[in-house]
Design an enzyme around this catalytic site. Structure first.
Site, PDB file in Angstrom:
ATOM      1  N   GLY A   6     -37.740   9.316  30.194  1.00  9.82           N
ATOM      2  CA  GLY A   6     -36.332   9.388  30.343  1.00  9.82           C
ATOM      3  C   GLY A   6     -34.543  10.003  30.037  1.00  9.82           C
ATOM      4  O   GLY A   6     -34.979  10.914  30.361  1.00  9.82           O
ATOM      5  N   LEU A   7     -34.213   8.740  29.970  1.00 10.43           N
ATOM      6  CA  LEU A   7     -32.373   9.718  29.984  1.00 10.43           C
ATOM      7  C   LEU A   7     -32.460   9.814  28.368  1.00 10.43           C
ATOM      8  O   LEU A   7     -32.195   9.256  27.417  1.00 10.43           O
ATOM      9  CB  LEU A   7     -31.871   8.210  30.016  1.00 10.43           C
ATOM     10  N   HIS A   8     -32.678  11.249  27.343  1.00 10.29           N
ATOM     11  CA  HIS A   8     -33.001  11.306  26.707  1.00 10.29           C
ATOM     12  C   HIS A   8     -31.426  12.215  25.866  1.00 10.29           C
ATOM     13  O   HIS A   8     -30.429  12.456  27.340  1.00 10.29           O
ATOM     14  CB  HIS A   8     -34.170  12.144  26.276  1.00 10.29           C
ATOM     15  N   ALA A   9     -31.708  13.094  25.106  1.00  6.32           N
ATOM     16  CA  ALA A   9     -29.995  13.603  24.683  1.00  6.32           C
ATOM     17  C   ALA A   9     -29.683  14.388  25.140  1.00  6.32           C
ATOM     18  O   ALA A   9     -29.000  14.681  25.977  1.00  6.32           O
ATOM     19  CB  ALA A   9     -29.974  14.289  22.922  1.00  6.32           C
TER      20      ALA A   9
ATOM     21  N   ALA B  68     -29.129  13.413  28.810  1.00  5.54           N
ATOM     22  CA  ALA B  68     -27.255  12.524  28.698  1.00  5.54           C
ATOM     23  C   ALA B  68     -26.057  12.914  27.988  1.00  5.54           C
ATOM     24  O   ALA B  68     -25.214  13.053  29.336  1.00  5.54           O
ATOM     25  CB  ALA B  68     -27.843  11.541  27.620  1.00  5.54           C
TER      26      ALA B  68
END
Length: 85
Positions: free
Chosen positions: A13-16, A19
Protein backbone atom coordinates in the site's frame (compact mmCIF):
# COMPACT_ATOMS: atom_id res chain seq x y z
CA UNK A 1 -8.22 22.28 -10.46
CA UNK A 2 -6.99 18.99 -11.88
CA UNK A 3 -7.50 15.52 -10.47
CA UNK A 4 -6.95 11.87 -11.28
CA UNK A 5 -7.79 8.51 -9.73
CA UNK A 6 -5.21 5.82 -9.10
CA UNK A 7 -5.66 2.26 -7.87
CA UNK A 8 -2.80 1.39 -5.46
CA UNK A 9 -0.90 -1.64 -6.79
CA UNK A 10 2.01 -1.77 -4.31
CA UNK A 11 1.75 -4.91 -2.14
CA UNK A 12 2.29 -2.86 1.02
CA UNK A 13 0.00 0.00 0.00
CA UNK A 14 1.03 3.60 0.57
CA UNK A 15 3.66 2.80 3.21
CA UNK A 16 6.60 4.83 4.60
CA UNK A 17 9.05 4.70 1.66
CA UNK A 18 6.67 5.75 -1.14
CA UNK A 19 4.88 8.18 1.20
CA UNK A 20 8.20 9.91 1.88
CA UNK A 21 9.03 10.06 -1.81
CA UNK A 22 5.54 11.42 -2.58
CA UNK A 23 5.92 14.18 0.02
CA UNK A 24 9.29 15.16 -1.51
CA UNK A 25 7.75 15.36 -4.99
CA UNK A 26 4.69 17.31 -3.77
CA UNK A 27 6.88 19.79 -1.86
CA UNK A 28 8.44 20.94 -5.15
CA UNK A 29 5.17 22.65 -6.11
CA UNK A 30 3.24 25.64 -4.80
CA UNK A 31 -0.12 24.03 -5.65
CA UNK A 32 -2.22 22.33 -2.99
CA UNK A 33 -2.10 18.55 -3.52
CA UNK A 34 -4.72 16.47 -1.72
CA UNK A 35 -5.19 12.70 -1.48
CA UNK A 36 -8.66 11.25 -0.87
CA UNK A 37 -9.16 7.53 -0.23
CA UNK A 38 -12.89 7.85 0.32
CA UNK A 39 -12.43 7.24 4.05
CA UNK A 40 -9.76 9.89 4.72
CA UNK A 41 -8.21 12.96 3.11
CA UNK A 42 -4.64 14.19 3.47
CA UNK A 43 -2.32 16.96 2.37
CA UNK A 44 0.29 15.27 0.15
CA UNK A 45 2.99 17.57 1.56
CA UNK A 46 2.62 16.17 5.11
CA UNK A 47 4.21 12.75 5.70
CA UNK A 48 2.22 11.93 8.84
CA UNK A 49 -1.05 12.87 7.17
CA UNK A 50 -0.31 10.63 4.17
CA UNK A 51 0.78 7.68 6.30
CA UNK A 52 -2.18 8.03 8.70
CA UNK A 53 -4.54 7.41 5.78
CA UNK A 54 -3.57 3.73 5.94
CA UNK A 55 -4.09 3.19 2.20
CA UNK A 56 -3.78 -0.51 1.33
CA UNK A 57 -3.29 -2.33 -1.98
CA UNK A 58 -6.40 -2.17 -4.17
CA UNK A 59 -7.72 1.11 -2.75
CA UNK A 60 -8.56 3.82 -5.26
CA UNK A 61 -7.12 7.21 -4.34
CA UNK A 62 -8.26 10.50 -5.87
CA UNK A 63 -5.47 13.05 -6.19
CA UNK A 64 -6.56 16.70 -6.51
CA UNK A 65 -4.17 19.48 -7.48
CA UNK A 66 -5.04 23.17 -7.38
CA UNK A 67 -2.82 26.22 -7.71
CA UNK A 68 -0.59 28.28 -9.94
CA UNK A 69 1.64 25.38 -11.07
CA UNK A 70 -1.06 22.69 -11.17
CA UNK A 71 -0.28 21.59 -14.74
CA UNK A 72 3.34 20.74 -13.95
CA UNK A 73 2.37 19.25 -10.59
CA UNK A 74 -0.32 17.10 -12.22
CA UNK A 75 2.14 15.59 -14.71
CA UNK A 76 4.82 14.93 -12.07
CA UNK A 77 2.52 13.48 -9.40
CA UNK A 78 0.56 11.35 -11.89
CA UNK A 79 3.81 9.86 -13.21
CA UNK A 80 5.00 9.26 -9.63
CA UNK A 81 1.85 7.28 -8.83
CA UNK A 82 2.12 5.24 -12.05
CA UNK A 83 5.81 4.44 -11.48
CA UNK A 84 5.77 3.81 -7.71
CA UNK A 85 2.30 2.88 -6.56
Amino acid sequence: MKSFKHNIKDELGLHARPAGLLVKEAAKFKSAITLDSGAKKADAKRIMAVMSMGVKKGVEVTVSIEGEDEDAAYETIKKFFEDNL
